[in-house]
Structure formats: C-alpha cells, structure tokens
Design an enzyme around this catalytic site. Structure first.
Site, PDB file in Angstrom:
ATOM      1  N   ILE A  11      -6.899 -41.146  30.219  1.00 51.28           N
ATOM      2  CA  ILE A  11      -7.148 -41.377  31.644  1.00 51.28           C
ATOM      3  C   ILE A  11      -8.368 -42.270  31.821  1.00 51.28           C
ATOM      4  O   ILE A  11      -8.385 -43.159  32.678  1.00 51.28           O
ATOM      5  CB  ILE A  11      -7.327 -40.038  32.392  1.00 51.28           C
ATOM      6  CG1 ILE A  11      -6.062 -39.181  32.275  1.00 51.28           C
ATOM      7  CG2 ILE A  11      -7.630 -40.295  33.877  1.00 51.28           C
ATOM      8  CD1 ILE A  11      -6.181 -37.802  32.899  1.00 51.28           C
ATOM      9  N   GLY A  75     -14.701 -37.237  29.590  1.00 52.99           N
ATOM     10  CA  GLY A  75     -14.808 -36.917  28.174  1.00 52.99           C
ATOM     11  C   GLY A  75     -14.705 -35.418  27.944  1.00 52.99           C
ATOM     12  O   GLY A  75     -15.358 -34.622  28.620  1.00 52.99           O
ATOM     13  N   SER A 115      -8.400 -29.340  34.820  1.00 53.84           N
ATOM     14  CA  SER A 115      -7.042 -29.335  34.268  1.00 53.84           C
ATOM     15  C   SER A 115      -6.207 -28.244  34.897  1.00 53.84           C
ATOM     16  O   SER A 115      -6.712 -27.161  35.240  1.00 53.84           O
ATOM     17  CB  SER A 115      -7.107 -29.114  32.754  1.00 53.84           C
ATOM     18  OG  SER A 115      -5.821 -28.886  32.214  1.00 53.84           O
ATOM     19  N   TYR A 138      -9.102 -24.023  25.792  1.00 47.94           N
ATOM     20  CA  TYR A 138      -9.288 -25.277  26.532  1.00 47.94           C
ATOM     21  C   TYR A 138      -9.252 -25.008  28.032  1.00 47.94           C
ATOM     22  O   TYR A 138     -10.147 -25.422  28.781  1.00 47.94           O
ATOM     23  CB  TYR A 138      -8.196 -26.281  26.154  1.00 47.94           C
ATOM     24  CG  TYR A 138      -8.098 -27.445  27.115  1.00 47.94           C
ATOM     25  CD1 TYR A 138      -9.088 -28.429  27.149  1.00 47.94           C
ATOM     26  CD2 TYR A 138      -7.030 -27.555  28.006  1.00 47.94           C
ATOM     27  CE1 TYR A 138      -9.012 -29.489  28.046  1.00 47.94           C
ATOM     28  CE2 TYR A 138      -6.945 -28.612  28.894  1.00 47.94           C
ATOM     29  CZ  TYR A 138      -7.932 -29.572  28.914  1.00 47.94           C
ATOM     30  OH  TYR A 138      -7.865 -30.616  29.800  1.00 47.94           O
ATOM     31  N   ASN A 167       0.549 -32.669  34.407  1.00 47.43           N
ATOM     32  CA  ASN A 167       1.030 -33.360  33.207  1.00 47.43           C
ATOM     33  C   ASN A 167       0.975 -34.874  33.391  1.00 47.43           C
ATOM     34  O   ASN A 167       1.907 -35.474  33.925  1.00 47.43           O
ATOM     35  CB  ASN A 167       2.462 -32.910  32.881  1.00 47.43           C
ATOM     36  CG  ASN A 167       2.487 -31.626  32.090  1.00 47.43           C
ATOM     37  OD1 ASN A 167       2.123 -30.570  32.615  1.00 47.43           O
ATOM     38  ND2 ASN A 167       2.879 -31.695  30.832  1.00 47.43           N
ATOM     39  N   LYS A 176      -3.300 -40.145  21.062  1.00 49.44           N
ATOM     40  CA  LYS A 176      -3.335 -38.693  21.202  1.00 49.44           C
ATOM     41  C   LYS A 176      -2.422 -37.970  20.217  1.00 49.44           C
ATOM     42  O   LYS A 176      -2.470 -36.741  20.112  1.00 49.44           O
ATOM     43  CB  LYS A 176      -2.971 -38.289  22.628  1.00 49.44           C
ATOM     44  CG  LYS A 176      -3.968 -38.783  23.675  1.00 49.44           C
ATOM     45  CD  LYS A 176      -3.567 -38.388  25.078  1.00 49.44           C
ATOM     46  CE  LYS A 176      -3.635 -36.889  25.283  1.00 49.44           C
ATOM     47  NZ  LYS A 176      -3.329 -36.509  26.673  1.00 49.44           N
TER      48      LYS A 176
END
Length: 313
Positions: A11, A75, A115, A138, A167, A176
């Site tokens: 992103i 980040g 997220s 996470y 998503n 990734k």
C-alpha cells in the site's frame, strides 16, 4: 515534506505513486529493505529521501517541528501467520506509539494503517473501539494500537486517522510471497497449470464461497489522499468497499480476463482452522459520514484492472 513509512511495501508504494501523480515528490520513504526485492516498487517513483526504519524515529524527533507536513504510517509486520508476539508488538505497537507521540508533539497529521484483522471471527464490522476480537497476534497488535489512539484522540490538536484495511489487492504486491492476494496467486496458477485454486467449503460456506470485502489498492490510496486533504477529519475508519463477495468472484475475474481456466477446490488447511475469517464486510457508514464520497470498484472489475496492469508491466 510527506513521510510514508512502509513506503516500499504494497500500500505504501502505491501511495507514493499516488502522491507523485499529484505532482509531489517531496516524499521521505521509510522502510526496511532487508528484502531488497521491494525496491522494484519504488524504482520509478519520485522521492526526496530514503530512511531505514531504525533511523526514522530519531530523524522525526529532529525534523518534525518544521519539515514534515504529514506522516503516513504504513510500516508494519503484516504477516498474519507470524506468531512471534514479541517481534510483532515491537514492530506494530511500540514503534507506532513512538511515531504517533512525536507527531502529536509537533502537531503533524498522522494517518496510519490498521486492519480488518482486528475483527477476527466477529460479524459486526463497525469501528467499536474495545470490541475487537482478533484471531492472531497481528490483529491483536493492530487492535491494541487502535485502543491506544482512541485514548489520545480527544486531546489531540492534530489529525490522527486510522484505516482498517480489508482485503486489499492490486499492483506492487509481488514481494509479499504467500501473503500476496488471491488474485495474484491465481494469475500464477493459471499460467503454470491452467487452473486456479480455492479452498473447499468451511464454516457453513460452499466451495469458494467464503466471502471477503475485497478493495483495490488504488481505491485505498484514494481514501488516504482524501484524509491528507481533510486534516480536520480524525478517527478510526474501515477501508473497504462495503460489499462482501465470494472468492469465486476473484477466480472469475481472472479467468474471464484471460478467457480460459478452471477452478480447482482444495482441502481447507488444518493450520488455519479457528484462525480464518470466512466472512468480512466493511461497514463504511462512518467514513461516508466523515465526508468521503469516492467510489469502490467491485472485485471482478478490480481484478481485471489488476491483470491488465500486470500485463502492461
């Protein structure tokens, strides 16, 4: 100047290119290029400087009061399968707290990445701070930072805005690996075998019918740029389309674009049982109420745009 942490990542690099499209190249990219392949995401971008993530906090402490217009903090360790909790909390929670507090000290707008992983197996996707139910460390690191932000926000004199990404898929995610989007992997699978793979049914959903809110990265970047343009807007917001679509639609977008391919349904992995979101759908009413009017493309259209970008690349 504008700072983008994680600016060589998925992103972040798309945001850098989005800023370039506006004529801005006074951008400081902050990242960790231990994985040097990420440089490909920014090799054609206009930037003013690059800093390693270990240098950034000291640099911001020295520069924030007169040189920084805004910090986009993207980040993080975004690997949902990483179970080293100490590493995750140092990177995603403690580092973010320090960056935020420096921005508050200097009244620098702080726009950061949260997220949808904070919601875990819940089906209420509204931004109720403190009600998060993450399924992995996470998601926990992101939920805890959202809660930290919520405590500081009432007294903050500068913008603090968090985006709970659903998503996200699209250009510049190849580095990734296994964490790249299903659309990216489908392209590779189709080239290698003529088939694309999806999980068999689970959690009451049929084969490939598990549903997610899939958002194209360009649409996510547009929300970030809108926040930059509207520094009076603070809060934690969902960043998704507001639609829940099955993984089968991703597969259809890929096979329709190439005009060929079949879907192969594979057994659901045992290691993901109890740790997998079978359904997500962003409630974007709070974002709309804040004034955002941008449109979000559906996943079949977005996937076709993405495949065309990969072909042009």
């Amino acid at each position: 100047m504008i700072v983008v942490t994680g600016g060589a990542g998925f992103i972040g690099s798309n945001l850098v290119h989005g800023l370039n499209a506006r004529g801005r190249d006074d951008i400081v990219v902050v990242d960790d290029l231990t994985d040097g392949r990420k440089f490909l995401n920014i090799r054609d971008a206009g930037i003013a400087d690059y800093l390693d993530q270990d240098e950034f906090l000291d640099w911001l402490a020295e520069s924030g009061d007169h040189r920084v217009d805004a910090v986009f903090h993207l980040g993080a360790c975004s690997d949902t399968t990483e179970w080293d909790g100490r590493y995750m909390m140092e990177n995603n929670f403690e580092y973010s707290k320090q960056a935020l507090n420096l921005c508050l000290l200097y009244n620098v707008p702080f726009i950061y990445a949260s997220s949808a992983a904070v919601y875990g197996g819940d089906t209420d996707f509204t931004e109720q701070i403190g009600r998060e139910r993450p399924l992995n460390v996470y998601g926990y690191s992101k939920a805890l930072f959202d809660q930290y932000v919520a405590k500081l926000m009432p007294e903050a004199e500068s913008q603090i805005a968090g985006l709970r990404y659903f998503n996200v898929y699209g250009p510049r995610e190849q580095h990734k690996g296994g964490m790249a989007s299903v659309a990216y992997h489908h392209r590779q699978q189709l080239r290698d075998t003529g088939r694309v793979k999806l999980f068999e049914g689970c959690d009451g959903y049929g084969d490939g019918e598990q549903r997610r809110d899939f958002v194209h990265v360009d649409d996510a970047v547009a929300v970030n740029l809108w926040l930059l343009d509207n520094p009076s807007v603070s809060g934690v917001f969902n960043c998704g389309t507001g639609r829940s679509e099955p993984f089968n639609h991703v597969a259809q977008g890929v096979t329709e674009y190439f005009g060929e391919g079949e879907v192969e349904y594979i057994p659901f992995p045992a290691h993901l049982e109890g740790r997998y979101q079978s359904y997500t759908q962003a409630d974007i009413s709070k974002l709309r109420e804040a004034g955002y009017r941008g449109e979000f493309r559906d996943v079949r259209a977005g996937v076709k745009d993405y495949m065309a970008w990969l072909d042009d690349g």
